[in-house]
Design an enzyme around this catalytic site. Structure first.
Site, short mmCIF file in Angstrom:
data_model
loop_
_atom_site.label_atom_id
_atom_site.label_comp_id
_atom_site.label_asym_id
_atom_site.label_seq_id
_atom_site.Cartn_x
_atom_site.Cartn_y
_atom_site.Cartn_z
CD GLU A 1 -86.96 -19.85 -7.51
OE1 GLU A 1 -86.87 -18.66 -7.17
OE2 GLU A 1 -86.14 -20.70 -7.17
CB CYS B 1 -81.20 -29.82 -3.63
SG CYS B 1 -80.61 -30.79 -4.97
N1 SAH Z 1 -90.71 -34.08 -3.61
C1 SAH Z 1 -89.81 -34.71 -4.51
C2 SAH Z 1 -89.06 -33.78 -5.46
C3 SAH Z 1 -88.50 -32.46 -4.90
S1 SAH Z 1 -87.05 -32.45 -3.91
C4 SAH Z 1 -88.83 -35.56 -3.74
O1 SAH Z 1 -88.86 -35.52 -2.52
O2 SAH Z 1 -88.08 -36.30 -4.35
C5 SAH Z 1 -85.67 -32.76 -4.92
C6 SAH Z 1 -84.50 -33.36 -4.12
O3 SAH Z 1 -83.80 -32.36 -3.36
C7 SAH Z 1 -84.96 -34.39 -3.11
O4 SAH Z 1 -84.13 -35.53 -3.14
C8 SAH Z 1 -84.80 -33.64 -1.81
O5 SAH Z 1 -84.73 -34.50 -0.74
C9 SAH Z 1 -83.53 -32.85 -2.06
N2 SAH Z 1 -83.32 -31.76 -1.12
C10 SAH Z 1 -84.24 -30.99 -0.52
N3 SAH Z 1 -83.65 -30.08 0.30
C11 SAH Z 1 -82.34 -30.27 0.22
C12 SAH Z 1 -81.21 -29.62 0.82
N4 SAH Z 1 -81.35 -28.59 1.66
N5 SAH Z 1 -79.98 -30.08 0.50
C13 SAH Z 1 -79.84 -31.08 -0.40
N6 SAH Z 1 -80.85 -31.72 -0.99
C14 SAH Z 1 -82.09 -31.33 -0.70
#
Ligand code: SAH
Length: 391
Positions: free
Chosen positions: A103, A353
């Site tokens: 996505e 996110c």
């Molecule tokens: N692997 C990379 C990029 C993808 S995640 C990283 O970890 O940075 C993109 C962002 O979304 C990251 O900061 C991650 O921690 C956050 N994220 C993931 N799941 C989430 C959720 N359920 N609620 C809020 N932020 C979330």
């Protein structure tokens, strides 16, 4: 909110030119008996003009256009689904040639906007709060699939030929979709170099942010080779808390991560690192955590992004109440840090996110359950027929 139907991908034998760098484009042309200088013309058509067929390339002779059409295509990943949120956020589910899906999300602001791009199908990190972490890694995306996500998003808004940076609606890229970009660095780097290259998409490196959970050995290289902005998914100020929610912290603990961040090439007060911080109720949201955070990052040119946790079905975490998030933000602000609280966008289309691909997976699961139920009904009917025949 609109919804487009699933389209199928036809088997394509011709080579796709999208995602080739300048040298590969030259080689592809030489391989069909053309002069290497043609690559410059094609580059301009593909990446600056956004051409999707050779017929439009009016400065090439008719014969050459026909020959190119026979050998090559200029293709984006197929769109399996497109949804637009009531707040304008748009999400695409792309369908790659091998049937895998990933996505991409566009988050529009007033006169600009960021495209959130995926680097992998699934993820190996298993961060506890992230829904992608519950899906196993299927594979790394290749450069053409990464560049293709951005080009398809630009197609969707008709943003061709490439406008000047100041005029772009799709003005920024954040490598914050599915996957860990630094676990697929080679393909991500190749894709971003194509996206940044002149006379093409030409997006400035200041407009690109790569987000990592902290793959320490690749961080320096990212700054040196690409020079893009860095974001770190920090989410906790101490190793115990961080390791409990992000297993990668056991491999690359905070001491090493912070050292890599401090040494990130090009870090200045004008170009600060972003620390993302997902607020999890009762886990990392106290004022003591906020105070520890200010100590941890002291001296690093940085800003925070406070992200209230986005719940997903089956998640064991909750979002703290507004007052707790606000108090946390206030403490950081008082200590001199920029620390905005992010409001989730595209909630109605699950574009927020950590939720990417979940809805389509859920749909597939539902479809599977329906198929299973049909199968059971058929089996029962056969059994009944058989019993009937036996009596
Ligand atoms: N692997 C990379 C990029 C993808 S995640 C990283 O970890 O940075 C993109 C962002 O979304 C990251 O900061 C991650 O921690 C956050 N994220 C993931 N799941 C989430 C959720 N359920 N609620 C809020 N932020 C979330």
């Amino acid at each position: 909110m609109n919804d487009s139907a699933l389209i199928t991908v036809a088997a394509e034998q011709r080579r796709n030119l999208v995602g080739l760098d300048r040298n590969e484009l030259k080689e592809a042309l030489v391989a069909i008996g053309e002069k290497p200088f043609r690559a410059k013309q094609l580059w301009h058509w593909i990446y600056h003009r956004g051409a999707t067929s050779f017929g439009a390339m009016t400065d090439l002779g008719k014969e050459l256009r026909v020959k190119l059409e026979e050998q090559f295509v200029i293709a984006r990943p197929a769109i399996a689904r497109q949804q637009t949120s009531t707040d304008g956020t748009r999400k695409w589910l792309f369908h790659f040639a091998d049937g895998q899906k990933a996505e991409t999300v566009f988050i529009p602001e007033e006169d600009r906007g960021a495209v959130c791009i995926s680097s992998q199908v699934g993820c190996t990190l298993t961060c506890r709060f992230c829904h992608t972490g519950t899906q196993r890694l299927v594979r790394n995306l290749k450069a053409p699939e990464i560049v293709g996500q951005f080009m398809a998003a630009r197609d969707s808004y008709g943003e061709w030929p490439t406008p000047l940076d100041e005029r772009r609606m799709l003005s920024n890229i954040v490598m914050m979709g599915m996957g860990e970009p630094l676990y697929n660095f080679d393909e991500v780097a190749k894709a971003l170099k194509i996206i940044m290259a002149e006379d093409g998409i030409a997006l400035g490196k200041r407009r690109i942010t790569l987000s990592t959970a902290g793959v320490v050995p690749e961080i320096e290289r990212c700054g040196r080779e690409l020079g893009v902005n860095l974001a770190i998914s920090l989410h906790a100020p101490d190793d115990d808390t961080r390791s409990a929610i992000m297993p990668i912290n056991k491999k690359y603990p905070l001491k090493d991560l912070m050292a890599a961040v401090r040494n990130y090439p090009g870090l200045t007060n004008a170009r600060r690192v972003t620390f993302e911080y997902v607020m999890l109720k009762g886990v990392n949201d106290s004022l003591a955590h906020a105070r520890a955070l200010t100590k941890l990052v002291a001296g690093i040119p940085c800003k925070f992004n406070l992200i209230p946790f986005n719940p997903w079905p089956g998640a064991t975490y909750e979002c703290p109440d507004d007052a707790t998030v606000q108090a946390f933000a206030d403490l950081l602000a008082t200590a001199g840090f920029t620390a905005p609280i992010r409001t989730p966008r595209g909630r109605d289309i699950l574009a927020a996110c950590g939720q990417l691909r979940t809805d389509s997976e859920r749909r597939s699961a539902k479809e599977q359950r329906l198929r299973d139920a049909e199968e059971r009904t058929r089996a029962q009917a056969t059994r009944a027929e058989k019993e009937h025949a036996d009596t």
